[in-house]
Design a protein around this motif. Structure first.
Motif, short mmCIF file in Angstrom:
data_model
loop_
_atom_site.label_atom_id
_atom_site.label_comp_id
_atom_site.label_asym_id
_atom_site.label_seq_id
_atom_site.Cartn_x
_atom_site.Cartn_y
_atom_site.Cartn_z
N PHE A 50 0.85 -1.24 0.14
CA PHE A 50 0.00 0.01 0.12
C PHE A 50 0.78 1.07 0.19
O PHE A 50 0.58 2.36 -0.50
N MET A 81 -7.94 -4.44 -5.57
CA MET A 81 -8.01 -5.60 -4.78
C MET A 81 -8.76 -6.44 -5.27
O MET A 81 -8.72 -7.67 -5.15
N LEU A 113 -7.49 -9.42 -7.36
CA LEU A 113 -7.04 -10.68 -6.70
C LEU A 113 -8.33 -12.14 -6.72
O LEU A 113 -7.92 -13.05 -6.39
N ALA A 123 -10.17 -2.00 1.81
CA ALA A 123 -8.95 -2.42 0.85
C ALA A 123 -8.21 -3.38 1.47
O ALA A 123 -7.60 -4.46 0.99
N LYS A 124 -7.92 -3.23 2.77
CA LYS A 124 -7.22 -4.11 3.53
C LYS A 124 -7.99 -5.60 3.87
O LYS A 124 -7.15 -6.74 3.86
N TRP A 128 -7.56 -7.26 0.73
CA TRP A 128 -6.17 -7.45 0.38
C TRP A 128 -5.75 -8.99 1.14
O TRP A 128 -5.54 -9.98 0.59
N ARG A 129 -6.21 -8.89 2.36
CA ARG A 129 -5.96 -10.34 3.28
C ARG A 129 -6.58 -11.33 2.79
O ARG A 129 -5.80 -12.53 2.62
N LEU A 148 -5.31 -12.80 -0.93
CA LEU A 148 -3.96 -13.26 -1.08
C LEU A 148 -4.22 -14.64 -0.96
O LEU A 148 -3.21 -15.43 -1.58
N TYR A 183 -4.70 -15.71 -4.61
CA TYR A 183 -4.03 -15.16 -5.76
C TYR A 183 -2.77 -16.40 -5.90
O TYR A 183 -2.36 -16.94 -5.11
#
Length: 266
Positions: free
Chosen positions: A103, A167, A170, A250-251, A254-255, A258, A261
């Protein structure tokens, strides 16, 4: 902290040089944006010849669109396109190995291009001021602390919102369609096509229920004096809330993302 500053400075220098290498594409985008600054003031100035519209005189309309375009050069972020491409092509895997937060890197990357964009647009802005000087009349700007704070916060609202959107790459490779849809409400509700204060009260209230107005619309209306005093500080408070909400989203994405991904294209 000193080590972190050196890292940020190094990353900024890299992306700033990269932005300079592709400044021709930036000029093309600027010329596209100028279309709005050239046409919309002419349209509204003609419409307001019979009298002010919702308190906007001809000079107010011209000033609004010029300020909107200038502020948008710094505020509006489109970094989700680049990040989505890198995620899809596997370049994102390299970012996961860097000794800095993804970020943080993305923000510094965005900031470097925003600074280049403003510097490229500045001469065009001066030219537009000369072009419309006869229509500006006695229009005034309000460079108070509320404006500067709202400008910076609008910049972060835009960045955190598009980071949350990035994000989504992902999770799906069809994220580009979502990005395209984003621009429809963004154009109408951010104030880029017309001032939100021109809308009926219920419509303006609905527009302000979304984050788009709090990117470019809010600092522009504070700058030209349409939002002042307690209303300006209330607007700033709402900008802070949207930053927290968008960053948290967003976080979270993101978590969770992943785990989905899979690096390809390496």
């Amino acid at each position: 902290m000193e080590v972190a500053l050196r890292k940020w400075k190094a990353v900024f220098a890299i992306y700033f040089q990269e932005g300079l290498a592709y400044r021709a594409s930036g000029i093309i985008w600027i010329l596209t944006d100028v279309t709005t600054a050239v046409t919309m003031p002419l349209v509204w100035s003609h419409a307001s010849k019979a009298g002010a519209i919702a308190g906007y005189r001809t000079s107010d309309f011209v000033l609004y669109y010029l300020c909107m375009l200038m502020l948008g050069s710094f505020v509006t972020s489109h970094i989700m396109w680049d990040l989505a491409v890198e995620i899809k092509e596997g370049q994102f895997s390299t970012a996961l190995l860097r000794p800095m937060s993804f970020f943080q890197i993305s923000y510094i990357r965005n900031l470097s291009w925003r600074i280049i964009r403003v510097s490229l647009f500045a001469p065009v802005f001066v030219l537009l001021l000369i072009l419309y000087r006869s229509l500006l009349g006695d229009a005034t700007l309000h460079f108070g602390p509320e404006f500067w704070l709202s400008l910076v916060l609008g910049h972060f609202v835009s960045f955190t919102v598009v980071m949350a959107m990035a994000m989504l790459a992902l999770y799906t490779q069809e994220v580009y369609s979502i990005f395209e849809l984003y621009y429809i409400p963004m154009l109408f509700l951010s104030g880029q096509l017309f001032p939100i204060s021109l809308l009926p009260a219920w419509a303006a209230g609905l527009a302000k229920a979304f984050p788009f107005y709090f990117t470019t619309g809010a600092p522009t209306e504070i700058l030209i004096g349409r939002v002042t005093g307690a209303a300006a500080w209330q607007t700033i408070g709402i900008q802070c809330i949207w930053i927290v909400i968008a960053y948290a989203a967003a976080k979270f994405l993101w978590r969770k993302g992943l785990r989905h991904y899979t690096g390809v294209g390496l």
